[in-house]
Design a protein around this motif. Structure first.
Motif, PDB file in Angstrom:
ATOM      1  N   CYS A 121       0.835  -1.212   0.000  1.00 43.34           N
ATOM      2  CA  CYS A 121       0.000   0.000   0.000  1.00 43.34           C
ATOM      3  C   CYS A 121       0.863   1.253   0.000  1.00 43.34           C
ATOM      4  O   CYS A 121       0.553   2.248  -0.675  1.00 43.34           O
ATOM      5  N   THR A 122       1.964   1.214   0.754  1.00 42.58           N
ATOM      6  CA  THR A 122       2.879   2.354   0.815  1.00 42.58           C
ATOM      7  C   THR A 122       3.518   2.604  -0.535  1.00 42.58           C
ATOM      8  O   THR A 122       3.595   3.752  -1.006  1.00 42.58           O
ATOM      9  N   MET A 123       3.973   1.539  -1.172  1.00 39.30           N
ATOM     10  CA  MET A 123       4.620   1.691  -2.472  1.00 39.30           C
ATOM     11  C   MET A 123       3.632   2.203  -3.525  1.00 39.30           C
ATOM     12  O   MET A 123       3.968   3.078  -4.326  1.00 39.30           O
ATOM     13  N   ALA A 124       2.408   1.673  -3.505  1.00 39.76           N
ATOM     14  CA  ALA A 124       1.409   2.097  -4.488  1.00 39.76           C
ATOM     15  C   ALA A 124       1.053   3.571  -4.318  1.00 39.76           C
ATOM     16  O   ALA A 124       1.012   4.339  -5.294  1.00 39.76           O
ATOM     17  N   SER A 125       0.782   3.985  -3.071  1.00 40.15           N
ATOM     18  CA  SER A 125       0.432   5.382  -2.831  1.00 40.15           C
ATOM     19  C   SER A 125       1.629   6.292  -3.085  1.00 40.15           C
ATOM     20  O   SER A 125       1.481   7.407  -3.606  1.00 40.15           O
ATOM     21  N   GLY A 126       2.821   5.814  -2.754  1.00 42.75           N
ATOM     22  CA  GLY A 126       4.019   6.608  -2.998  1.00 42.75           C
ATOM     23  C   GLY A 126       4.279   6.828  -4.478  1.00 42.75           C
ATOM     24  O   GLY A 126       4.702   7.914  -4.889  1.00 42.75           O
ATOM     25  N   GLU A 127       4.016   5.798  -5.275  1.00 45.36           N
ATOM     26  CA  GLU A 127       4.209   5.930  -6.715  1.00 45.36           C
ATOM     27  C   GLU A 127       3.283   6.996  -7.303  1.00 45.36           C
ATOM     28  O   GLU A 127       3.684   7.799  -8.144  1.00 45.36           O
ATOM     29  N   MET A 128       2.025   7.000  -6.837  1.00 40.48           N
ATOM     30  CA  MET A 128       1.085   8.018  -7.326  1.00 40.48           C
ATOM     31  C   MET A 128       1.524   9.409  -6.907  1.00 40.48           C
ATOM     32  O   MET A 128       1.463  10.368  -7.692  1.00 40.48           O
ATOM     33  N   TRP A 129       1.970   9.525  -5.674  1.00 36.55           N
ATOM     34  CA  TRP A 129       2.417  10.814  -5.163  1.00 36.55           C
ATOM     35  C   TRP A 129       3.625  11.317  -5.966  1.00 36.55           C
ATOM     36  O   TRP A 129       3.685  12.477  -6.370  1.00 36.55           O
ATOM     37  N   GLU A 130       4.585  10.432  -6.199  1.00 36.96           N
ATOM     38  CA  GLU A 130       5.781  10.815  -6.961  1.00 36.96           C
ATOM     39  C   GLU A 130       5.417  11.304  -8.359  1.00 36.96           C
ATOM     40  O   GLU A 130       5.953  12.304  -8.834  1.00 36.96           O
ATOM     41  N   ARG A 131       4.508  10.573  -8.988  1.00 30.12           N
ATOM     42  CA  ARG A 131       4.171  10.912 -10.383  1.00 30.12           C
ATOM     43  C   ARG A 131       3.562  12.297 -10.475  1.00 30.12           C
ATOM     44  O   ARG A 131       3.893  13.090 -11.374  1.00 30.12           O
ATOM     45  N   PHE A 132       2.665  12.623  -9.552  1.00 34.59           N
ATOM     46  CA  PHE A 132       1.977  13.911  -9.613  1.00 34.59           C
ATOM     47  C   PHE A 132       2.804  15.043  -9.015  1.00 34.59           C
ATOM     48  O   PHE A 132       2.743  16.173  -9.490  1.00 34.59           O
ATOM     49  N   GLU A 133       3.569  14.765  -7.957  1.00 38.48           N
ATOM     50  CA  GLU A 133       4.339  15.814  -7.294  1.00 38.48           C
ATOM     51  C   GLU A 133       5.652  16.097  -8.006  1.00 38.48           C
ATOM     52  O   GLU A 133       6.058  17.249  -8.136  1.00 38.48           O
ATOM     53  N   TRP A 134       6.347  15.024  -8.412  1.00 36.02           N
ATOM     54  CA  TRP A 134       7.700  15.193  -8.943  1.00 36.02           C
ATOM     55  C   TRP A 134       7.793  14.963 -10.441  1.00 36.02           C
ATOM     56  O   TRP A 134       8.832  15.186 -11.051  1.00 36.02           O
TER      57      TRP A 134
END
Length: 255
Positions: A121-134
């Protein structure tokens, strides 16, 4: 002597397991409440820069205020829950090595299963965050890298368990490896303090780095996912213990 050994066995059933479904339900409620509050009371934060001042939502800004930052309010709690589960992986691994009792190996394995759920769950949510933020799906930033290693080690834990046929040796190897996995937990948590990063923020510091409107939904999420992890662990453990008892009964009947 048999009664004394039985008395030392960790309890299954009783009030803890009766509370587990309620803990799961309460955790889901708190996590949902935190998620709702992060969209209603938590302010947006500065995100990607715009080329020139622009009117966004009726306000002249020089940075976009990104909704993608809201992912953080679930991303961080599930990461902390994964760390908490791995504490029990290491604890029960140590207990097994001290006592050689299979019940502790079972508890360590179940704790690692729960940790894997929250790591994914952490990796999945982190991937979405990275894509939109960075603007990227992945970057070899210190905390991301150490957490990725943590995930690979958990995969390795279950591969190891499946690769060793002898029950006692499997439990010993898994216990030692579970302790090694836990060693990566403080590294993941402290790496952005030891190796400053302009990408991944440091949240837990003297001033918390968050306003009260942001801290409240975050704390609700953390409490909620902690209760969810506890409830899942106890329900899974109870089912696993019952399966093992049934297997032993079947073996005796076959003999």
């Amino acid at each position: 002597m048999a009664n004394e050994e039985k008395a030392k066995e960790p309890a299954i059933g009783g009030i803890i397991d009766r509370v587990a479904p309620w803990a799961l339900a309460l955790g889901a409620l708190l996590a949902t409440l935190g998620f709702v509050l992060n969209f209603t009371i938590a302010p947006l934060v500065n995100g990607a820069a715009v080329n020139e001042p622009a009117l966004i939502g009726g306000v002249m800004v020089q940075n976009k205020l990104l909704l993608s930052q809201k992912i953080f309010y679930w991303h961080m709690p599930v990461a902390i829950a994964s760390f908490g589960a791995l504490v029990f992986t290491a604890y029960y691994g140590i207990r097994f090595l001290m006592t050689k009792r299979a019940c502790y190996d079972t508890r360590a394995r179940v704790a690692t299963e729960i940790a894997l759920v929250f790591v994914l769950c952490t990796m999945a949510s982190g991937e979405m965050w990275e894509r939109f933020e960075w603007g990227v799906w992945w970057t070899w930033e210190p905390r991301l890298t150490t957490y990725f290693i943590l995930m690979l080690m958990i995969f390795g834990y279950f591969i190891l368990r499946n690769a060793v046929e002898d029950t006692e040796r499997r439990a010993v190897y898994a216990s030692v490896f579970g302790i090694l996995i836990f060693i990566d937990v403080p590294i993941c948590f402290l790496v952005t303090r030891l190796i400053p990063s302009g990408v991944h923020p440091v949240i837990f510091r003297t001033d918390s780095g968050l306003s009260p409107e942001m801290l409240l939904p975050l704390m609700l999420g953390m409490a909620g996912f902690a209760l969810i992890a506890f409830g899942l662990y106890r329900l899974r453990l109870r089912a696993q213990v019952m399966e093992e008892k049934l297997a032993r009964i079947q073996d005796k009947l076959e003999d």
